[in-house]
Motif scaffolding. Structure first.
Motif, PDB file in Angstrom:
ATOM      1  N   ASP A  16       5.689  -5.144  21.468  1.00  0.00           N
ATOM      2  CA  ASP A  16       7.030  -5.784  21.443  1.00  0.00           C
ATOM      3  C   ASP A  16       6.985  -7.083  21.683  1.00  0.00           C
ATOM      4  OD1 ASP A  16       6.484  -5.370  24.041  1.00  0.00           O
ATOM      5  OD2 ASP A  16       8.516  -4.415  24.700  1.00  0.00           O
ATOM      6  N   ASP A  17       5.809  -7.823  21.882  1.00  0.00           N
ATOM      7  CA  ASP A  17       5.659  -9.152  22.183  1.00  0.00           C
ATOM      8  C   ASP A  17       4.498  -9.739  21.073  1.00  0.00           C
ATOM      9  OD1 ASP A  17       3.346  -7.920  23.429  1.00  0.00           O
ATOM     10  OD2 ASP A  17       3.527  -9.032  25.132  1.00  0.00           O
ATOM     11  N   ASP A  18       4.201  -9.196  20.160  1.00  0.00           N
ATOM     12  CA  ASP A  18       3.030  -9.529  19.287  1.00  0.00           C
ATOM     13  C   ASP A  18       3.654  -9.690  17.800  1.00  0.00           C
ATOM     14  OD1 ASP A  18       1.241  -9.632  21.380  1.00  0.00           O
ATOM     15  OD2 ASP A  18       0.776  -7.521  21.005  1.00  0.00           O
ATOM     16  N   ALA A  19       2.886 -10.071  16.894  1.00  0.00           N
ATOM     17  CA  ALA A  19       3.302 -10.452  15.675  1.00  0.00           C
ATOM     18  C   ALA A  19       2.333 -10.190  14.524  1.00  0.00           C
ATOM     19  CB  ALA A  19       3.767 -11.873  15.379  1.00  0.00           C
ATOM     20  N   ILE A  20       2.581  -9.837  13.308  1.00  0.00           N
ATOM     21  CA  ILE A  20       1.810  -9.546  12.139  1.00  0.00           C
ATOM     22  C   ILE A  20       1.756 -10.726  11.103  1.00  0.00           C
ATOM     23  CG2 ILE A  20       1.225  -7.275  12.600  1.00  0.00           C
ATOM     24  CD1 ILE A  20       3.417  -6.758  10.421  1.00  0.00           C
ATOM     25  N   HIS A  21       0.747 -11.065  10.509  1.00  0.00           N
ATOM     26  CA  HIS A  21       1.127 -11.913   9.289  1.00  0.00           C
ATOM     27  C   HIS A  21       1.992 -11.400   8.382  1.00  0.00           C
ATOM     28  CE1 HIS A  21      -0.137 -14.037   5.651  1.00  0.00           C
ATOM     29  NE2 HIS A  21      -0.506 -15.082   6.492  1.00  0.00           N
ATOM     30  N   ARG A  22       2.798 -12.381   7.604  1.00  0.00           N
ATOM     31  CA  ARG A  22       3.955 -11.862   6.745  1.00  0.00           C
ATOM     32  C   ARG A  22       3.256 -11.331   5.528  1.00  0.00           C
ATOM     33  NH1 ARG A  22       4.005 -16.005   2.627  1.00  0.00           N
ATOM     34  NH2 ARG A  22       2.705 -17.651   3.005  1.00  0.00           N
ATOM     35  N   GLY A  23       1.989 -11.166   5.327  1.00  0.00           N
ATOM     36  CA  GLY A  23       1.453 -10.271   4.203  1.00  0.00           C
ATOM     37  C   GLY A  23       0.884  -9.112   4.492  1.00  0.00           C
ATOM     38  N   LEU A  24       0.783  -8.580   5.917  1.00  0.00           N
ATOM     39  CA  LEU A  24      -0.155  -7.887   6.246  1.00  0.00           C
ATOM     40  C   LEU A  24       0.426  -6.280   5.712  1.00  0.00           C
ATOM     41  CD1 LEU A  24      -2.331  -6.657   7.785  1.00  0.00           C
ATOM     42  CD2 LEU A  24      -0.817  -6.488   9.933  1.00  0.00           C
ATOM     43  N   VAL A  25       1.840  -6.123   5.782  1.00  0.00           N
ATOM     44  CA  VAL A  25       2.265  -4.669   5.244  1.00  0.00           C
ATOM     45  C   VAL A  25       2.005  -4.698   3.809  1.00  0.00           C
ATOM     46  CG1 VAL A  25       4.400  -3.483   4.571  1.00  0.00           C
ATOM     47  CG2 VAL A  25       4.241  -4.780   6.618  1.00  0.00           C
ATOM     48  N   GLY A  26       1.802  -5.795   2.953  1.00  0.00           N
ATOM     49  CA  GLY A  26       1.549  -5.487   1.311  1.00  0.00           C
ATOM     50  C   GLY A  26       0.075  -5.221   1.365  1.00  0.00           C
ATOM     51  N   ARG A  27      -0.734  -5.759   2.476  1.00  0.00           N
ATOM     52  CA  ARG A  27      -2.287  -5.717   2.244  1.00  0.00           C
ATOM     53  C   ARG A  27      -2.524  -4.264   2.763  1.00  0.00           C
ATOM     54  NH1 ARG A  27      -6.354  -9.335   5.630  1.00  0.00           N
ATOM     55  NH2 ARG A  27      -7.483  -8.221   3.868  1.00  0.00           N
ATOM     56  N   LEU A  28      -1.847  -3.683   3.778  1.00  0.00           N
ATOM     57  CA  LEU A  28      -1.919  -2.346   4.111  1.00  0.00           C
ATOM     58  C   LEU A  28      -1.694  -1.278   2.963  1.00  0.00           C
ATOM     59  CD1 LEU A  28      -0.496  -2.539   7.833  1.00  0.00           C
ATOM     60  CD2 LEU A  28      -2.949  -1.889   7.319  1.00  0.00           C
ATOM     61  N   HIS A  29      -0.686  -1.753   2.551  1.00  0.00           N
ATOM     62  CA  HIS A  29       0.074  -0.921   1.347  1.00  0.00           C
ATOM     63  C   HIS A  29      -0.971  -0.673   0.073  1.00  0.00           C
ATOM     64  CE1 HIS A  29       4.314  -0.030   2.405  1.00  0.00           C
ATOM     65  NE2 HIS A  29       3.736  -0.084   3.217  1.00  0.00           N
ATOM     66  N   GLY A  30      -1.415  -2.055  -0.274  1.00  0.00           N
ATOM     67  CA  GLY A  30      -2.502  -2.016  -1.182  1.00  0.00           C
ATOM     68  C   GLY A  30      -3.749  -1.156  -0.965  1.00  0.00           C
ATOM     69  N   ALA A  31      -4.199  -1.281   0.430  1.00  0.00           N
ATOM     70  CA  ALA A  31      -5.429  -0.543   0.806  1.00  0.00           C
ATOM     71  C   ALA A  31      -5.219   0.926   0.943  1.00  0.00           C
ATOM     72  CB  ALA A  31      -5.910  -1.153   2.251  1.00  0.00           C
ATOM     73  N   ALA A  32      -4.119   1.411   1.381  1.00  0.00           N
ATOM     74  CA  ALA A  32      -3.587   2.787   1.489  1.00  0.00           C
ATOM     75  C   ALA A  32      -3.595   3.405  -0.053  1.00  0.00           C
ATOM     76  CB  ALA A  32      -2.350   2.820   1.991  1.00  0.00           C
ATOM     77  N   ALA A  33      -3.004   2.419  -0.989  1.00  0.00           N
ATOM     78  CA  ALA A  33      -2.784   2.988  -2.512  1.00  0.00           C
ATOM     79  C   ALA A  33      -4.148   3.098  -3.126  1.00  0.00           C
ATOM     80  CB  ALA A  33      -2.119   2.027  -3.261  1.00  0.00           C
ATOM     81  N   ALA A  34      -5.280   2.151  -2.639  1.00  0.00           N
ATOM     82  CA  ALA A  34      -6.324   2.225  -3.259  1.00  0.00           C
ATOM     83  C   ALA A  34      -7.338   3.373  -2.645  1.00  0.00           C
ATOM     84  CB  ALA A  34      -7.082   0.795  -2.864  1.00  0.00           C
ATOM     85  N   TYR A  35      -6.998   3.629  -1.399  1.00  0.00           N
ATOM     86  CA  TYR A  35      -7.751   4.838  -0.914  1.00  0.00           C
ATOM     87  C   TYR A  35      -7.318   6.150  -1.526  1.00  0.00           C
ATOM     88  CZ  TYR A  35      -9.426   8.294   2.450  1.00  0.00           C
ATOM     89  OH  TYR A  35     -10.024   9.367   3.215  1.00  0.00           O
ATOM     90  N   LEU A  36      -5.790   6.294  -1.801  1.00  0.00           N
ATOM     91  CA  LEU A  36      -5.396   7.408  -2.086  1.00  0.00           C
ATOM     92  C   LEU A  36      -5.834   7.651  -3.638  1.00  0.00           C
ATOM     93  CD1 LEU A  36      -1.905   7.471  -0.611  1.00  0.00           C
ATOM     94  CD2 LEU A  36      -3.817   8.870  -0.007  1.00  0.00           C
ATOM     95  N   ALA A  37      -6.062   6.414  -4.443  1.00  0.00           N
ATOM     96  CA  ALA A  37      -6.338   6.470  -5.712  1.00  0.00           C
ATOM     97  C   ALA A  37      -7.785   7.167  -5.972  1.00  0.00           C
ATOM     98  CB  ALA A  37      -6.280   5.076  -6.436  1.00  0.00           C
TER      99      ALA A  37
END
Length: 350
Positions: free
Chosen positions: A141-162
């Protein structure tokens, strides 16, 4: 003087308006085949209003700002809170959540209840949404993630499931930054299993969440059972780890903040660098001008004592469950321990 009074009303209104505009500017995208839950613990077991006054500055202008700025918004931000958190702090969260349908406030009784509660909610929510997989992500609750990280995580998850995989997968964004907000200084950092942004993709009906083990040992624990590990690397830092005096990791003698600010490769993290994490120039100025509160003693020791009381409450809950839940004497003992837990953590700040 209360920390909340240090901020001029005009600046408070301007910051709130900017945050609302960011939240409204990005529509919620279509759902994917997995449920994505970003999970954060926020002050469970803390009852000091001054602690929350400063911590929620970080939550709003660092953590929330980074999620408001995400280029991909198909996620739920589950914020786990104490069911008896101070009313002013709770109202502040309610106001934030009212304007963001992707925030879910989850009340819990004890710190130890966070993981089982998160597991139950994730499984039930995935089932309700018809999702076969669940992706859970760590975020303090005091840290941050890069504005594009969710997109990168989703891309990696989709590639894994594929690939047609059936086993879970750890997604680990390895490059980030250590940062001291009060000094506006920090340095690049690497961690093979970071405490920020580390994610676990699992079949939803058997999801145990990324919090099932300490972040440092998650991969070592799960890999022998067939879990895959995918590192998200590259030159773009994925996470921003804020070091403040209110962290229970800032133990007496650890000098974590000075080690970051005075690192041989430390640089000034200016507005342009922090904007990549959604942090606004006004938010940065606010964090620089607001003095950090000083705890009466190291919060690490208070945290350990609080966990001892939680263990007593847990044992009594188990005993009451075995007795059918109707033991009035056990309920009184539990209530007494909850009162002691509150007293221990009502006046943390000098």
């Amino acid at each position: 003087m209360r920390l909340t009074r240090l901020l001029p009303a005009r600046l408070r209104r301007r910051l709130r308006a900017a945050a609302n505009a960011r939240a409204a500017s990005v529509p919620l995208p279509a759902s994917s085949e997995f449920l994505h839950v970003i999970a954060t613990r926020h002050g469970i077991g803390v009852f000091d209003e001054q602690w929350f006054a400063y911590r929620q500055l970080l939550l709003e202008h660092v953590t929330l700002a980074s999620l408001d700025a995400q280029t991909h918004r198909d996620f739920v931000w589950l914020i786990a809170i104490d069911r008896e958190m101070p009313p002013v702090a709770r109202q502040r969260l309610d106001d934030l959540a009212a304007e963001r349908p992707w925030i879910h406030l989850a009340e819990t009784e004890l710190k130890r209840d966070f993981v089982p509660d998160l597991v139950s909610w994730t499984r039930e929510e995935a089932r309700a949404r018809g999702k076969g997989w669940a992706l859970t992500t760590r975020l303090d609750d005091d840290d941050a993630i890069h504005r594009g990280l969710v997109g990168r995580l989703h891309g990696a998850a989709a590639a894994y499931l594929a690939e047609g995989r059936a086993a879970p997968a750890i997604l680990s964004p390895v490059l980030g930054c250590n940062w001291v907000p009060s000094e506006a200084a920090g340095h690049r950092a690497y961690h093979h299993s970071p405490s920020i942004g580390l994610s676990l993709l699992e079949p939803a009906e058997r999801a145990t969440t990324v919090y099932r083990r300490n972040h440092s040992t998650l991969a070592q624990t799960l890999v022998p059972g067939g879990v895959s590990v995918r590192h998200l690397d590259g030159e773009t830092p994925s996470w921003l780890y804020a070091h403040t005096g209110l962290s229970d990791q800032q133990r007496d003698g650890s000098e974590r903040m000075s080690k970051v600010a005075e690192h041989s490769h430390a640089v000034t993290l200016d507005a342009a660098a922090l904007a990549e994490f959604g942090i606004t120039s006004e938010g940065l100025r606010l964090l620089r001008r607001t003095p950090e509160p000083e705890p009466h003693e190291t919060l690490h020791l208070l945290n350990r004592r609080g966990l001892d009381v939680e263990q007593e409450i847990h044992d009594l809950r188990e005993a009451m469950s075995r007795n059918g839940g109707g033991d009035a004497a056990l309920r009184r003992k539990i209530a007494k321990l909850h009162a002691e837990r509150r007293r221990m953590h009502e006046h943390l700040i000098r």
